[in-house]
Design an enzyme around this catalytic site. Structure first.
Site, PDB file in Angstrom:
ATOM      1  N   TYR A 126      19.197  31.738  68.131  1.00 51.76           N
ATOM      2  CA  TYR A 126      17.877  32.035  68.034  1.00 51.76           C
ATOM      3  C   TYR A 126      17.733  31.663  66.346  1.00 51.76           C
ATOM      4  O   TYR A 126      16.635  31.120  65.022  1.00 51.76           O
ATOM      5  CB  TYR A 126      17.223  33.547  67.492  1.00 51.76           C
ATOM      6  CG  TYR A 126      17.206  33.505  69.027  1.00 51.76           C
ATOM      7  CD1 TYR A 126      17.310  33.267  70.304  1.00 51.76           C
ATOM      8  CD2 TYR A 126      17.210  35.444  68.844  1.00 51.76           C
ATOM      9  CE1 TYR A 126      17.299  34.525  71.194  1.00 51.76           C
ATOM     10  CE2 TYR A 126      17.376  36.231  69.873  1.00 51.76           C
ATOM     11  CZ  TYR A 126      17.307  35.893  71.277  1.00 51.76           C
ATOM     12  OH  TYR A 126      17.217  36.000  72.809  1.00 51.76           O
ATOM     13  N   LYS A 156      23.932  36.594  71.154  1.00 54.61           N
ATOM     14  CA  LYS A 156      24.818  36.395  72.097  1.00 54.61           C
ATOM     15  C   LYS A 156      25.434  34.858  71.747  1.00 54.61           C
ATOM     16  O   LYS A 156      25.401  33.768  70.743  1.00 54.61           O
ATOM     17  CB  LYS A 156      23.562  35.992  72.979  1.00 54.61           C
ATOM     18  CG  LYS A 156      22.781  36.891  73.527  1.00 54.61           C
ATOM     19  CD  LYS A 156      21.529  36.516  73.531  1.00 54.61           C
ATOM     20  CE  LYS A 156      20.635  38.174  74.032  1.00 54.61           C
ATOM     21  NZ  LYS A 156      20.035  37.674  72.786  1.00 54.61           N
ATOM     22  N   HIS A 211      24.917  33.330  76.008  1.00 56.67           N
ATOM     23  CA  HIS A 211      23.659  33.614  76.446  1.00 56.67           C
ATOM     24  C   HIS A 211      23.260  32.949  77.523  1.00 56.67           C
ATOM     25  O   HIS A 211      21.952  33.752  78.543  1.00 56.67           O
ATOM     26  CB  HIS A 211      23.494  32.810  75.438  1.00 56.67           C
ATOM     27  CG  HIS A 211      21.649  33.216  74.772  1.00 56.67           C
ATOM     28  ND1 HIS A 211      21.569  32.893  73.525  1.00 56.67           N
ATOM     29  CD2 HIS A 211      21.151  33.133  74.965  1.00 56.67           C
ATOM     30  CE1 HIS A 211      20.005  32.755  73.822  1.00 56.67           C
ATOM     31  NE2 HIS A 211      19.454  33.340  74.676  1.00 56.67           N
ATOM     32  N   ASP A 224      18.344  42.769  68.439  1.00 55.91           N
ATOM     33  CA  ASP A 224      19.066  41.664  69.369  1.00 55.91           C
ATOM     34  C   ASP A 224      18.527  40.372  68.898  1.00 55.91           C
ATOM     35  O   ASP A 224      18.024  40.049  68.455  1.00 55.91           O
ATOM     36  CB  ASP A 224      18.463  41.842  71.172  1.00 55.91           C
ATOM     37  CG  ASP A 224      19.443  41.059  71.929  1.00 55.91           C
ATOM     38  OD1 ASP A 224      20.084  41.351  72.939  1.00 55.91           O
ATOM     39  OD2 ASP A 224      18.116  39.855  71.940  1.00 55.91           O
TER      40      ASP A 224
END
Length: 289
Positions: free
Chosen positions: A51, A76, A109, A46
């Site tokens: 990120y 996401k 997200h 994931d």
């Protein structure tokens, strides 16, 4: 091992129950983390545009020695993308960045841009429908095998669900001992939406709780193992984050059962109100997750 057991999404796609979360794993370390996890049996990874490690996760997926069709890769759409065009472009960019032909799951997200989380009553209903339409088109085009959401409340789910051509398949939320949105979990699961639990050890805050440590000792397991098992028994996909291979191994060793009585005790633990450096999370996430 729980990391190779699966749930079925509403379209029949199988999703592994245990995933490697990669939040706060640096891009330069992400590929090795994925490769190490794959060696231990993990098949679900994931990541997220926010990120900033999609390239590393993608490299790890491509070089881990496991056939692509045996992996489950999630990313996401960043919370700031609230138009069809920007969301659609971001999905294409994620595929390019990760070096993958398709994603197994792509989710929104957050219903709100991060700058508005916990500070605005605007739930961006109209905008989220546009982002959802971009996900539906990516799904139809074969770019993603499943689509879903993250940090969505009941009203956010309803906003999409009632008009969506393709219903949300997943809702990824903050869920751990002492902070369990049971009503939302039940609501989504009753609609056939698989629930995912991020931060199962509450960003480490649960490690400070002596009551939880005492119960973990009674089962002969670690606190993180108790936390992961708790979420699994709620019927959730669980996404513990670590780059440490020993922690990965330990996190997958959850073949025990928490009694119904102890589950009730854990669910009624005092609510964590302060997540330290991660900020204040009244429901799911006050800062970027």
């Amino acid at each position: 091992m729980k990391n190779v057991e699966t749930y079925s999404l509403s379209n029949g796609v199988k999703i592994p129950k245990l995933a490697l979360g990669t939040w706060f794993i640096a891009n330069e370390d992400a590929a090795e983390a994925v490769r190490n996890a794959a060696k231990l049996g993990y098949r679900h990874f994931d990541t997220a545009q926010a990120y900033e490690n999609e390239a590393g996760v993608g490299e790890g997926a491509r070089t881990c020695g496991i056939k692509r069709e045996d992996l489950f890769v999630t990313s996401k759409v960043a919370a700031e993308h609230k138009t069809y065009e920007s969301a659609a472009q971001s999905i294409d960019q994620t595929l390019k960045t990760m070096g993958l032909d398709y994603l197994d799951l792509m989710i929104i997200h957050s219903p709100q841009p991060w700058v508005d989380v916990n500070t605005s009553e605007n739930r961006y209903f109209a905008e989220n429908k546009e982002v959802w339409r971009a996900l539906e088109d990516a799904y139809k085009a074969g770019k993603v095998r499943a689509i879903g959401v993250s940090n969505f409340l009941k009203e956010d789910i309803d906003n999409l669900y009632d008009s969506a051509e393709i219903k949300p398949m997943v809702n990824q939320v903050l869920c751990h001992i002492s902070n369990t949105p049971k009503d939302l979990i039940d609501y989504c699961q009753n609609k056939g939406i698989v629930m995912e639990a991020y931060s199962p050890v509450a960003h480490g805050e649960i490690l400070k709780n002596p009551e939880i440590k005492k119960m973990a000792d009674q089962y002969g397991v670690t606190v993180p193992q108790l936390c992961i098992r708790y979420d699994l028994q709620l019927g959730m996909v669980v996404l513990p984050k670590t780059a440490n291979p020993e922690h990965m191994r330990s996190n997958a060793q959850v073949d025990f059962v928490i009694s119904d009585e102890d589950m009730k005790t854990l669910m009624s633990m005092d609510h964590i109100k302060d997540y330290g450096e991660f900020g204040f999370f009244p429901v799911f996430g006050g800062k970027m997750k």
